[in-house]
Design a protein around this motif. Structure first.
Motif, PDB file in Angstrom:
ATOM      1  N   GLY A   1       0.799  -1.228   0.000  1.00  0.00           N
ATOM      2  CA  GLY A   1       0.000   0.000   0.000  1.00  0.00           C
ATOM      3  C   GLY A   1       0.830   1.275   0.000  1.00  0.00           C
ATOM      4  N   VAL A   2       2.139   1.145  -0.169  1.00  0.00           N
ATOM      5  CA  VAL A   2       2.991   2.343  -0.134  1.00  0.00           C
ATOM      6  C   VAL A   2       3.053   3.004  -1.510  1.00  0.00           C
ATOM      7  CG1 VAL A   2       5.392   3.121   0.110  1.00  0.00           C
ATOM      8  CG2 VAL A   2       4.392   1.603   1.821  1.00  0.00           C
ATOM      9  N   GLN A   3       2.924   4.312  -1.499  1.00  0.00           N
ATOM     10  CA  GLN A   3       3.049   5.112  -2.714  1.00  0.00           C
ATOM     11  C   GLN A   3       4.524   5.511  -2.827  1.00  0.00           C
ATOM     12  OE1 GLN A   3       0.132   5.967  -4.325  1.00  0.00           O
ATOM     13  NE2 GLN A   3       1.165   7.105  -5.959  1.00  0.00           N
ATOM     14  N   TRP A   4       5.140   5.305  -3.995  1.00  0.00           N
ATOM     15  CA  TRP A   4       6.558   5.629  -4.145  1.00  0.00           C
ATOM     16  C   TRP A   4       6.736   6.952  -4.874  1.00  0.00           C
ATOM     17  CZ3 TRP A   4      10.185   2.652  -1.748  1.00  0.00           C
ATOM     18  CH2 TRP A   4       9.724   1.432  -1.228  1.00  0.00           C
ATOM     19  N   ILE A   5       7.694   7.714  -4.439  1.00  0.00           N
ATOM     20  CA  ILE A   5       7.929   9.036  -5.037  1.00  0.00           C
ATOM     21  C   ILE A   5       9.431   9.233  -5.288  1.00  0.00           C
ATOM     22  CG2 ILE A   5       5.933  10.112  -3.903  1.00  0.00           C
ATOM     23  CD1 ILE A   5       8.016  11.392  -1.908  1.00  0.00           C
ATOM     24  N   ILE A   6       9.736  10.286  -6.059  1.00  0.00           N
ATOM     25  CA  ILE A   6      11.133  10.703  -6.193  1.00  0.00           C
ATOM     26  C   ILE A   6      11.532  11.320  -4.850  1.00  0.00           C
ATOM     27  CG2 ILE A   6      12.757  12.211  -7.438  1.00  0.00           C
ATOM     28  CD1 ILE A   6      10.781  12.300  -9.768  1.00  0.00           C
ATOM     29  N   ASN A   7      12.662  10.909  -4.308  1.00  0.00           N
ATOM     30  CA  ASN A   7      13.167  11.472  -3.049  1.00  0.00           C
ATOM     31  C   ASN A   7      13.084  13.014  -3.117  1.00  0.00           C
ATOM     32  OD1 ASN A   7      14.562  11.314  -0.525  1.00  0.00           O
ATOM     33  ND2 ASN A   7      16.447  11.872  -1.606  1.00  0.00           N
ATOM     34  N   PRO A   8      12.430  13.668  -2.130  1.00  0.00           N
ATOM     35  CA  PRO A   8      12.127  15.106  -2.269  1.00  0.00           C
ATOM     36  C   PRO A   8      13.302  15.996  -2.688  1.00  0.00           C
ATOM     37  CG  PRO A   8      11.097  14.226  -0.290  1.00  0.00           C
ATOM     38  CD  PRO A   8      11.905  13.105  -0.874  1.00  0.00           C
ATOM     39  N   TRP A   9      14.492  15.760  -2.136  1.00  0.00           N
ATOM     40  CA  TRP A   9      15.633  16.627  -2.499  1.00  0.00           C
ATOM     41  C   TRP A   9      16.109  16.346  -3.926  1.00  0.00           C
ATOM     42  CZ3 TRP A   9      15.292  13.910   2.121  1.00  0.00           C
ATOM     43  CH2 TRP A   9      15.067  14.688   3.252  1.00  0.00           C
TER      44      TRP A   9
ATOM     45  N   SER B   1      10.818  -2.006 -10.258  1.00  0.00           N
ATOM     46  CA  SER B   1       9.687  -1.342  -9.604  1.00  0.00           C
ATOM     47  C   SER B   1       9.886   0.181  -9.554  1.00  0.00           C
ATOM     48  CB  SER B   1       9.496  -1.896  -8.189  1.00  0.00           C
ATOM     49  OG  SER B   1      10.684  -1.691  -7.446  1.00  0.00           O
ATOM     50  N   ALA B   2      11.123   0.638  -9.786  1.00  0.00           N
ATOM     51  CA  ALA B   2      11.372   2.089  -9.754  1.00  0.00           C
ATOM     52  C   ALA B   2      11.121   2.755 -11.106  1.00  0.00           C
ATOM     53  CB  ALA B   2      12.809   2.361  -9.311  1.00  0.00           C
ATOM     54  N   ASP B   3      10.792   1.951 -12.131  1.00  0.00           N
ATOM     55  CA  ASP B   3      10.650   2.541 -13.471  1.00  0.00           C
ATOM     56  C   ASP B   3       9.573   3.629 -13.533  1.00  0.00           C
ATOM     57  OD1 ASP B   3      12.751   1.085 -14.350  1.00  0.00           O
ATOM     58  OD2 ASP B   3      11.595  -0.330 -15.568  1.00  0.00           O
ATOM     59  N   ALA B   4       8.494   3.439 -12.759  1.00  0.00           N
ATOM     60  CA  ALA B   4       7.428   4.453 -12.772  1.00  0.00           C
ATOM     61  C   ALA B   4       7.967   5.785 -12.251  1.00  0.00           C
ATOM     62  CB  ALA B   4       6.255   3.987 -11.919  1.00  0.00           C
ATOM     63  N   THR B   5       8.804   5.716 -11.225  1.00  0.00           N
ATOM     64  CA  THR B   5       9.401   6.929 -10.661  1.00  0.00           C
ATOM     65  C   THR B   5      10.339   7.580 -11.678  1.00  0.00           C
ATOM     66  OG1 THR B   5       9.180   6.105  -8.411  1.00  0.00           O
ATOM     67  CG2 THR B   5      10.874   7.771  -8.774  1.00  0.00           C
ATOM     68  N   LEU B   6      11.098   6.753 -12.416  1.00  0.00           N
ATOM     69  CA  LEU B   6      12.004   7.299 -13.440  1.00  0.00           C
ATOM     70  C   LEU B   6      11.218   7.924 -14.588  1.00  0.00           C
ATOM     71  CD1 LEU B   6      14.786   4.567 -13.429  1.00  0.00           C
ATOM     72  CD2 LEU B   6      14.955   6.932 -12.632  1.00  0.00           C
ATOM     73  N   ARG B   7      10.067   7.297 -14.956  1.00  0.00           N
ATOM     74  CA  ARG B   7       9.216   7.901 -16.001  1.00  0.00           C
ATOM     75  C   ARG B   7       8.714   9.259 -15.538  1.00  0.00           C
ATOM     76  NH1 ARG B   7      10.241   6.029 -20.833  1.00  0.00           N
ATOM     77  NH2 ARG B   7      10.267   3.773 -20.845  1.00  0.00           N
TER      78      ARG B   7
END
Lengths: 322, 249
Positions: free
Chosen positions: B30-38, B69-75
Motif C-alpha cells: 500500500g505504499v506510494q513511491w515518489i522521487i526522493n524530495p531533495w 519497480s522504480a521505473d514508474a518513478t524514473l518515467r
C-alpha cells in the motif's frame, strides 16, 4: 588497535557536540577494550585542545596548518584517513553534522570501511558489530551490521550526552603531506550571523506554524525565543509560503533536530513535522484545536490561541528568571 | 554541459512505516513511491539551468540504482523534463554500493555536474553524493542551497551554521543539495507525460561490488505517554513543570 574521533572546531572553538563525540568515542573505546585518539584539524589554541581532556581524551593529534582553518572536505577526509591508518584505528567516529556528512563518506571509500550515519547509541553488539541508527527520518530505527574490519560511525546530536572524565592530555602534531590539488573549491564570500542562536545547536527551540496566521505576527515567537535563549524554527507550510527562510524549516524534508525543549506554537503536527522533532527530550504544544495530532507527541499541551498564550509564556519565563 | 541527477525511489513522506518478517524488512504494501524530495528539487534546478539560454546545459540524465519497480518513478522524472533515464539493475544494498554503481557508470559516461540529494528520506544514509565524489576523485560541495551558471562559470551557495558561503568550483563536481536549491518541485505536464513515453530509459547491468553494511532489523520508537494539559491562563504552571518535572530548563 585503537579508535579515533575527529573533533571539528568552528572558528577555533569546539562545541558541545565535539565534547559529546569525545564522550561517546571514549565509551566505545572502553567497550572495545582499546584506547582513543582524538584528531583536530586547523589552528587551535592549546587551552581549547586541552578542553577535550575533560571528556576522556588523553591523546590529541593536531594538524595545525592554516590552510585547513576552513573545512575542505576532500583534504579533511584525506587527513582523517591517514591519521586513522597511522594509529591502526578499527573505528572512526565523527559527528552527524554538515562536516561529518561531507567527510565520513569520503573516508569510507578511501579505507573501504563500512559507514553508518546518524547512530543513536553505543553499539548494540560488538561481534557482529551492530549499531542502531535513525531511519525514515525519525519514524523508526534500524539495526545495521558493519561487516568490514574498519568501521565508521557518525553520531546523532544529543544521543549520548556529555560524560565528564578528566584526563591528563598529550597534544602531538600529526605530520602529514597536504595535497594542494585537493583545494579545488574556492570560497568567494562568507556571511555569518554571529549573534543568532543556531538551530542545529540549540538546546531550546521555539517553532511556529500556520496558526500564526501571517508573517507579520512573528514578534511573540521571537520574544519568547529571546527570553529562553532559544533558536526559532518553523513548519514546512510556513517556509514554503516564504513567511520564514528555509533554514528554519524543521521536519522530514527540513532539519531533523533533537533539542532539550521544543515549543510548537500553532503547528498541527503532520507526520512529516513530527519526524523532524521526535527525538526532542520535551515537547510543548500550543494549538487552538484540542484534537491536533501534535498533542499526541507532546509532553505538555495548552489549548488556546498562540497570540494570547505566547506573550503570557514569555512573561512567565521572564518572571521566573528574575 | 551535461548534468546527472541521482534519484532515489522512496515511500511518500506521509507513509506510516510498518515492518514485516520479524521486523527485518520494510512493509511496502500500500505504499506510494515518489522521487526522493531533495532529488526532485535537484532535477527541477537542473531543468531551470537548461532552460536558461545563457549557458550551455544540453543534457539532463537521471540515474537510479534499483529494480524495475522504480521505473514508474524514473518515467515521472522524464515527464518532469529529464532527457534520459538510466537504471542500474541492482538491489541497492547500502550507500557504498549505490555510489560505487553510479561511479562505474560515470567512468564510461562523463558528466559535468552531478546532483545528489542530501539524504534519502528512507534510510537517511546521507552519503551517496560524497562517496561518488571520492570514487571519481572529484571536488564535492555539501549543503548546497543554490547552483548558478554564468557563461558556464559555476557559482554555488553552501549553507553553514548561521550563514552561507559563496563558492566557485571547477567541473566535473558533485553538488549535494538541500532545500532551497529550487523553490518548488515541478509537476509533470500532460505533454511531458506523453513525451516521457518516448524518452530513453536504459537498464544497465550492475557492477560486481562489495557490500560493507547490512540492515538487520527495524524498530519503532517508543510510544509517548499522555500529554499533560495545562490551562491557557496558567503559564506559570508550565514554567514550573518544565523546570521541576521535565528538568529541561
Amino acid at each position: 588497535m585503537s579508535v579515533i574521533a575527529f573533533a571539528k572546531n568552528w572558528n577555533g572553538k569546539f562545541k558541545n557536540s565535539s565534547f559529546e563525540l569525545v564522550s561517546y568515542t571514549k565509551a566505545l573505546a572502553n567497550q572495545l577494550n582499546t584506547n582513543m585518539v582524538v584528531l583536530s584539524i586547523g589552528e587551535l589554541a592549546e587551552e581549547e585542545l586541552k578542553l577535550l581532556g575533560n571528556y576522556g581524551a588523553d591523546k590529541v593529534l593536531t594538524v595545525s596548518d592554516p590552510k585547513l582553518n576552513t573545512l575542505t572536505s576532500r583534504a579533511y577526509a584525506d587527513i582523517v584517513a591517514k591519521a586513522a591508518e597511522s594509529v591502526g584505528a578499527e573505528a572512526i567516529v565523527l559527528s552527524d553534522n554538515n562536516s561529518g556528512k561531507a567527510i565520513a563518506p569520503r573516508v569510507s571509500v578511501k579505507l573501504k570501511a563500512g559507514l553508518v550515519a546518524a547512530v543513536q547509541e553505543l553499539p548494540v553488539s560488538l561481534d557482529p558489530f551492530v549499531v542502531k541508527k535513525r531511519v525514515f527520518s525519525g519514524k523508526a530505527f534500524g539495526h545495521v551490521q558493519i561487516k568490514s574490519d574498519k568501521k565508521i560511525l557518525t553520531i546523532a546530536k544529543n544521543c549520548f550526552g556529555l560524560v565528564e572524565n578528566p584526563c591528563d592530555i598529550t597534544i602531538e602534531e600529526f605530520a602529514v603531506d597536504i595535497d594542494t590539488n585537493l583545494f579545488k573549491v574556492k570560497i568567494v564570500e562568507e556571511e555569518e550571523q554571529k549573534d543568532k542562536v543556531i538551530l542545529s545547536d540549540a538546546d531550546v527551540v521555539v517553532s511556529a506554524g500556520r496558526g500564526m496566521r501571517s508573517p507579520e505576527n512573528w514578534a511573540p515567537v521571537e520574544e519568547l525565543a529571546e527570553v529562553l535563549g532559544a533558536a526559532t524554527a518553523c513548519s514546512r507550510p510556513v517556509s514554503d509560503e516564504g513567511w520564514r527562510g528555509h533554514e528554519e524549516h524543521v521536519g522530514q524534508t527540513g532539519k531533523v533536530i533533537a533539542p532539550n525543549l521544543y515549543i510548537a506554537a500553532g503547528i498541527s503536527g503532520a507526520i512529516q513535522h513530527v519526524a523532524g522533532i521526535s527525538r526532542s527530550k520535551c515537547i510543548v504544544a500550543i494549538n487552538t484545536d484540542p484534537e491536533a495530532p501534535i498533542f499526541s507527541v507532546a509532553d505538555y499541551g495548552i489549548v488556546g490561541d498562540v497570540m494570547d498564550v505566547l506573550p503570557r509564556l514569555t512573561e512567565a519565563f521572564r518572571n521566573s528568571k528574575s | 554541459m551535461k548534468i546527472l541527477v541521482c534519484i532515489s525511489n522512496v515511500p511518500d513522506t506521509t507513509t506510516k512505516v510498518k515492518f514485516k518478517e520479524g521486523d527485518s524488512l520494510f512493509d511496502d504494501s500500500g505504499v506510494q513511491w515518489i522521487i526522493n524530495p531533495w532529488d526532485e528539487l535537484a532535477l527541477t534546478r537542473a531543468m531551470e539551468l537548461k532552460e536558461d539560454a545563457g549557458n550551455s546545459v544540453n543534457e539532463i540524465c537521471v540515474i537510479h540504482v534499483g529494480g524495475a519497480s522504480a521505473d514508474a518513478t524514473l518515467r515521472k522524472a522524464l515527464a518532469i523534463g529529464a532527457d534520459k533515464a538510466v537504471r542500474i539493475d541492482a538491489c541497492p544494498a547500502d550507500a557504498y554500493h549505490v555510489a560505487g554503481q553510479i561511479a562505474e557508470y560515470l567512468k564510461e559516461n562523463p558528466f559535468d555536474i552531478i546532483f545528489s540529494g542530501i539524504e534519502s528520506s528512507d534510510y537517511n544514509g546521507s552519503s551517496v553524493g560524497a562517496m561518488i565524489a571520492e570514487f571519481m576523485d572529484y571536488p564535492g560541495i555539501s549543503s548546497v542551497t543554490s547552483v548558478n551558471l554564468d557563461d558556464d562559470d559555476i557559482q554555488v551557495n553552501r549553507a553553514i551554521p548561521g550563514g552561507k558561503q559563496v563558492l566557485k568550483t571547477e567541473t566535473p563536481f558533485v553538488a549535494v543539495v538541500q532545500k532551497g536549491i529550487a523553490m518548488e518541485p515541478r509537476i509533470p505536464s500532460m505533454r511531458g507525460i506523453m513525451m516521457a513515453r518516448k524518452k530513453p530509459l536504459e537498464v544497465k547491468p550492475a557492477a560486481e561490488l562489495e557490500v560493507l553494511t547490512e540492515s538487520i532489523k527495524f524498530e519503532l520508537p517508543q510510544e509517548k505517554g499522555a500529554c499533560k494539559m495545562i490551562d491557557s491562563e496558567s503559564a506559570e504552571q508550565l514554567v514550573d513543570l518544565l523546570k521541576n518535572e521535565a528538568k529541561v530548563l
